[in-house]
Scaffold this motif. Structure first.
Motif, mmCIF file in Angstrom:
data_model
loop_
_atom_site.group_PDB
_atom_site.id
_atom_site.type_symbol
_atom_site.label_atom_id
_atom_site.label_comp_id
_atom_site.label_asym_id
_atom_site.label_seq_id
_atom_site.Cartn_x
_atom_site.Cartn_y
_atom_site.Cartn_z
ATOM 1 N N ILE A 50 0.842 -1.200 0.000
ATOM 2 C CA ILE A 50 0.000 0.000 0.000
ATOM 3 C C ILE A 50 0.876 1.249 0.000
ATOM 4 O O ILE A 50 1.762 1.402 0.841
ATOM 5 C CB ILE A 50 -0.935 0.025 1.211
ATOM 6 C CG1 ILE A 50 -1.710 -1.280 1.288
ATOM 7 C CG2 ILE A 50 -1.890 1.209 1.120
ATOM 8 C CD1 ILE A 50 -2.650 -1.366 2.458
ATOM 9 N N THR A 60 -4.118 2.035 -4.388
ATOM 10 C CA THR A 60 -2.936 1.336 -4.888
ATOM 11 C C THR A 60 -3.378 0.035 -5.545
ATOM 12 O O THR A 60 -4.120 -0.736 -4.938
ATOM 13 C CB THR A 60 -1.974 1.016 -3.724
ATOM 14 O OG1 THR A 60 -1.557 2.224 -3.122
ATOM 15 C CG2 THR A 60 -0.762 0.236 -4.209
ATOM 16 N N ASN A 65 -0.725 3.951 -8.365
ATOM 17 C CA ASN A 65 -1.686 4.578 -7.474
ATOM 18 C C ASN A 65 -2.702 5.260 -8.374
ATOM 19 O O ASN A 65 -2.379 6.225 -9.068
ATOM 20 C CB ASN A 65 -0.993 5.603 -6.575
ATOM 21 C CG ASN A 65 -0.139 4.933 -5.525
ATOM 22 O OD1 ASN A 65 -0.606 4.027 -4.850
ATOM 23 N ND2 ASN A 65 1.111 5.342 -5.410
ATOM 24 N N CYS A 114 -6.409 -0.245 -1.330
ATOM 25 C CA CYS A 114 -5.492 -1.084 -2.099
ATOM 26 C C CYS A 114 -6.242 -2.250 -2.727
ATOM 27 O O CYS A 114 -7.160 -2.811 -2.126
ATOM 28 C CB CYS A 114 -4.402 -1.614 -1.163
ATOM 29 S SG CYS A 114 -3.163 -2.618 -1.963
#
Lengths: 518, 340, 182
Positions: A173, A290, A300, A349
């Motif tokens: 992350i 992410t 990202n 994420c």
């Protein structure tokens, strides 16, 4: 300038797996055809839809309003038309569905006129809280607690310290790090607003030791009295309780909240969203996510909330055929069963991890590695034995509910036991049991109330029943006995109706048990 | 990674790669220097005993796995049976007949380990329980240690071990330094009288070198974080404390702390036997207490007991107390105000 | 040797004895009235009477007297039997099939079109979970329904059906992990 803090029990050094993303910019992703908004994507009660199917909306328009004190609003991420309000796949370990508002984008992406910016010089905490509530902001670090509720509780309890948590201790992350590099001014502004809303005397921004660029981006600007601290890159340094311990030296009481330690903690992305809401008049409809692991181009991504996760994976390219999709980090994330489930406000994420080789679990050898890494200072091996044996009382006595499910124990376990799975199973069994016991207590009181009532009515009723008792066909109600023949006819008709309906409906009724608890 | 039949998988989704077999492999590697040095000083009988005990332990393990209907692959090669075999072999007198080590290994695996539920469930250290069985049932045969300086080479060893040729055993065996001192002191002799003669340089017979080798291996295990410092440190501290107390009380009637530290199975016990995770406490404080008690009891048994060394009985005694120690040394949970 | 072992055993024995004494003094003994209440607390309070007693409390009293066995409660199932066994310090028994089998939580619903308003179900309901008046349509308050099915036999028009309990009463739970190999 800032020293690295020390001092929380346990923890484990994990591979960081985020070096490629630290230092690269975010990129946007094409708008998906459908945006999906689960009504329950936060802690609290589900939001209440305020739009109908077929209704046209613009970006930032309110789709669902909070249904209680602990609930949160949902806003449209683009302009389009509401096509459905129905059960859809959501991010859930068991793959259950939940009610979602589905928005079809019209591609024009027209917005509402933003609300006017609040003048920070004159804004009261109440005004700031109202704006934050209207913007639908929840904790974006993963917990999803409505931010204005957390702030109000903090304000009522006169906390002195605001902590902005930018510690991304899970591998992969890197979205907060990226966001701070790109939007350092907004993070600092958000921190200032949050601090003003809380009337907190101090503000600390916690970064991980290896976030040099993010730290530099913040340090270049006016910190307005905030202090930057560095914490070691040891998992779970970003855990609320661990971070509070490191920064204040005090512990959040067991079964307590951070406000009990005089602290309110907000995620860095939440701070930026607060800045958008107060200074920009914009609700929360977009966030950084992410996307990493087995994808061609880890990135990202700037993602509209509501975007299906499959869409993000398409945008980054899947690089291994057989992989599991994890939403959140590899240590605490949820394995996704349905890729169409959408990104929500807490989704930081999306990971594709190659399918693991068949795992061989062994019995616990009591090596104590789990004891050493447990940040809650529990006895994971003992909790495991108790949970496995179904000794729920014993597990509760050993503080099962102080477990934060960080997974450090299972990560280091040489026997590869699914420890966290056992704890979650035990917790949900205990919670179900407690629910059942509360319900039983309620039913008991209803039963006892009825017995009392019957006893009081006893004498009169006994006399009445003594006269009509032998007549089985008579309605035994103390009310007026209706005409016999008419009643017979009515009964026969009703029975026929019911029978006809039942034969028609039985198969459908059997299939209704939809959410597959077992 | 962590899944079940329903496809529901709980986090974490990654793993450190640690495994029971990996832990045991590192334990075996750390034992190697001590084994070599023992063989150098005590002859090839050491290796022979290790071989016999290991083969017997693996055979018994395989038999029990098949009787219990468990999968062979993960359990037979998890290394636990091999480590137990090696520790047992190290404890055996090098010239003991082959069936002694085999009996102990079978007892360790069948009764001590599998009858209690297999790996992870044994209350007692299997190797030490097997060894204790032999000490209790066959005390004479368990004294066949080669006398210092007596050359016991291949032919003699094979004869002693497999043909059970007692003449050969008697020719080369003698009292160990530990029993020599203990029996001497029991005979109301003064330590000074014992020092000359019988070649009993108290640190002789290679015991100090063997202990140093095990110490080295143990430190490597510590460095590799396979074991934690509490049990070895407690063991050594307990051993030094009690022996120092006795020694200060009457230096003529008690062996020196250094003798205890570098004699017998001290380092093997401190780093490899007492640290068996399954049968020792799991809390850090509990491990320290456990180590201290084992170390203390070792000295008491060496001085006042009947057996060549005290490590086995000290460990077994404290194994029995491990659950109690664990219960009383539970650490404070995060956020709890001081318990009690 | 023996001195040393004896000493150690004595010390440990004393420790354990002290522990047991402390634990024993902490929990006061209970009377048999308290026992029935404790048993009642473990019962599911469906008041269904499948145990052949008039309700959960009468069954609890029968168990406390020794007049009933602990395996007569199908709604409670294995879990209740296990907890009863634990409370009473006896061996768990298998659920006696004579009393029925354990099934997922259910509630009843009244087919409101078919209901003739006879009030018999209202009188049968042990927890007052059915509302209505004579000659008026009746309905079940689902949240209060225990699924005891006592209302079904008295219904003259057979308009009451058993359906799975709503999701709130059996929410998603983490399943048990796959068993470890030994």
């Amino acid at each position: 300038m800032s020293t690295v803090l020390r001092g929380f029990h346990g923890g484990v050094r994990l591979p960081r797996s985020k070096e490629t993303l630290q230092g690269t910019g975010s990129r946007s992703v094409a708008l998906p055809p459908l945006l999906i908004y689960p009504l329950q994507a936060h802690v609290g009660t589900p939001a209440r839809p305020v739009v109908g199917v077929g209704q046209k909306v613009r970006r930032d328009e309110l789709l669902a309003a909070p249904s209680s004190y602990v609930s949160q609003a949902i806003h449209a991420g683009t302009s389009g038309v509401i096509v459905e309000i129905a059960a859809r796949a959501v991010i859930h370990p068991g793959g259950v569905t939940d009610t979602c508002i589905v928005l079809r984008a019209d591609g024009e992406d027209r917005r509402l006129t933003p609300a006017p910016a609040l003048d920070l010089g004159r804004a009261t905490p109440e005004g700031l809280l109202a704006r934050i509530a209207e913007a639908g902001i929840v904790g974006m670090g993963g917990a999803g607690f409505p931010s204005h509720v957390k702030l109000r509780e903090g304000l009522l309890n006169a906390v002195r310290l605001l902590i902005i948590n930018a510690v991304e201790c899970e591998p992969y992350i890197a979205c907060d790090e990226c966001m701070i590099r790109e939007r350092a001014a907004d993070v600092l502004l958000g921190a200032r607003i949050l601090r003003q809303a809380l009337r907190a005397s101090q503000c600390v921004i916690a970064l991980e030791d290896d976030m040099q660029q993010a730290r530099a981006a913040l340090s270049r600007r006016d910190l307005a009295g905030a202090q930057i601290v560095r914490v070691p890159a040891i998992y779970p340094a970003g855990g609320e309780r661990q971070l509070i311990r490191m920064i204040t030296g005090a512990e959040v009481p067991a079964h307590g909240l951070p406000i009990d330690a005089g602290v309110v903690m907000h995620n860095a992305a939440t701070a930026a969203a607060v800045a958008d809401a107060v200074a920009g008049g914009l609700p929360l409809t977009e966030r950084l996510v992410t996307v990493a692991g087995a994808v061609r181009t880890p990135a990202n991504l700037r993602v509209r909330i509501g975007t299906p996760i499959a869409h993000l994976l398409d945008a980054c390219g899947r690089s291994a055929a057989d992989a599991r999709v994890i939403v959140g980090g590899p240590m605490m994330g949820t394995r996704l069963i349905d890729e169409p489930a959408p990104v929500v406000k807490t989704t930081n994420c999306v990971l594709r991890l190659p399918a693991a080789a068949e795992d061989c679990t062994m019995p616990c050898i009591r090596c104590g590695d789990c004891v050493e890494v447990c940040p809650a200072q529990l006895q994971p091996q003992a909790l495991y034995e108790l949970a496995r044996a179904g000794d729920w009382d014993g597990a509760s006595d050993l503080h099962l509910f102080d477990c934060i499910e960080c997974g450090a124990c299972a990560y280091v376990c040489p026997s590869r036991l699914p420890l966290v799975h056992y704890y979650r199973h035990a917790k949900s069994e205990i919670e179900a049991l407690e629910l059942a016991q509360r319900r039983a207590a309620e039913l008991r009181s209803r039963y006892e109330a009825r017995l009392r009532r019957l006893a009081q009515a006893g004498d009169a009723a006994a006399e009445a029943e003594g006269q009509a008792g032998s007549d089985v066909d008579a309605a035994p109600a103390p009310a007026a006995v209706p005409d016999r023949a008419a009643m017979r006819a009515e009964i026969a008709a009703a029975v026929a109706r019911t029978k006809a309906r039942r034969t028609a409906n039985t198969p459908a009724a059997a299939g209704e048990d939809e959410d597959g608890a077992r | 990674m962590q899944r079940d039949a329903d496809g529901v998988a709980s986090s974490p989704h990654i793993h450190s790669g640690a495994s029971v077999a990996g832990v045991m492999r590192r334990v075996l590697a750390a034992l190697a220097p001590g084994v070599m040095v023992s063989a150098w000083f005590l002859g090839p009988g050491v290796l022979l005993q290790i071989g016999i005990a290991t083969v017997a332990a693996l055979a018994a393990e395989a038999a029990m796995l098949s009787v219990r209907g468990l999968a062979m692959r993960p359990f037979l090669f998890d290394g636990t049976a091999i480590v137990a075999g090696v520790l047992l072999g190290l404890a055996m007198p090098p010239l003991a007949p082959w069936w002694l080590a085999s009996l102990a290994a079978v007892f360790a695996m069948v009764v001590v380990k599998h009858a209690h539920g297999g790996v992870g469930h044994n209350l007692f250290n299997p190797a030490m329980a097997g060894y204790a069985l032999l000490l209790v049932c066959f005390p004479y045969a368990m004294k066949s240690w080669p006398a210092p300086g007596a050359e016991a080479w291949a032919a003699d060893v094979l004869g002693a071990v497999f043909l059970v040729d007692t003449a050969k055993v008697d020719a080369v065996s003698g009292a160990t330094a530990l029993s020599f001192v203990r029996d001497g002191l029991r005979g109301m002799k003064m330590l000074a009288e014992l020092r000359p003669g019988a070649g009993a340089s108290l640190l002789g017979g290679g015991a100090a070198w063997v202990n140093l080798a095990f110490l080295g291996g143990g430190l490597a295990l510590l460095a590799a974080r396979v074991i934690r410092w509490q049990i070895p440190a407690g063991f050594i501290a307990g051993l030094l404390a009690v022996s120092l107390l006795l020694y200060l009380g009457d230096a003529q009637r008690h062996a020196s702390p250094l003798f205890h530290l570098m004699g017998g199975a001290t380092m093997l016990g401190a780093f490899f036997i007492a640290t068996d995770p399954v049968s020792s406490p799991v809390t850090p404080r509990g491990r320290l207490v456990f180590g201290l008690l084992v170390g203390a009891v070792v000295v008491l048994i060496r001085r006042f007991g009947q057996y060549p060394d005290g490590v086995a009985f000290a460990v077994l005694l404290m194994n029995a107390a491990a659950p109690l120690i664990d219960r009383h040394t539970r650490p404070r949970v995060y956020g709890e105000r001081d318990t009690r | 040797m023996f001195t040393a072992i004896a000493m150690a055993v004595l010390v440990l024995g004393a420790l354990m004895a002290a522990r047991v004494l402390v634990a024993a003094s902490a929990s006061p003994p209970r009377g048999s009235h308290g026992l029935a209440a404790d048993i009642d607390r473990l019962l599911p309070q469906t008041q269904c009477g499948r145990c052949l007693h008039a309700g959960c409390r009468p069954y609890a009293e029968a168990i406390a007297r020794g007049a009933a066995r602990i395996n007569q409660c199908p709604p409670g199932g294995e879990a209740t039997i296990r907890r009863l066994a634990q409370l009473l310090g006896v061996e768990p028994l298998a659920l006696n099939p004579r009393h029925g089998r354990q099934a997922p939580a259910s509630v009843v619903i009244i087919d409101e079109e078919a209901c003739i308003g006879c009030t018999r179900c209202i009188q049968a309901c042990p927890v007052d979970a059915i509302v209505g008046a004579a000659r008026q349509m009746h309905t079940v308050i689902t949240a209060e329904c225990t699924g005891c099915e006592l209302c079904i036999p008295p219904c003259p028009v057979d308009c009451i059906a058993v359906v799975p309990a709503p999701a709130a009463q059996h929410a998603w739970q983490w399943p048990a992990p796959g068993r470890v190999s030994a």
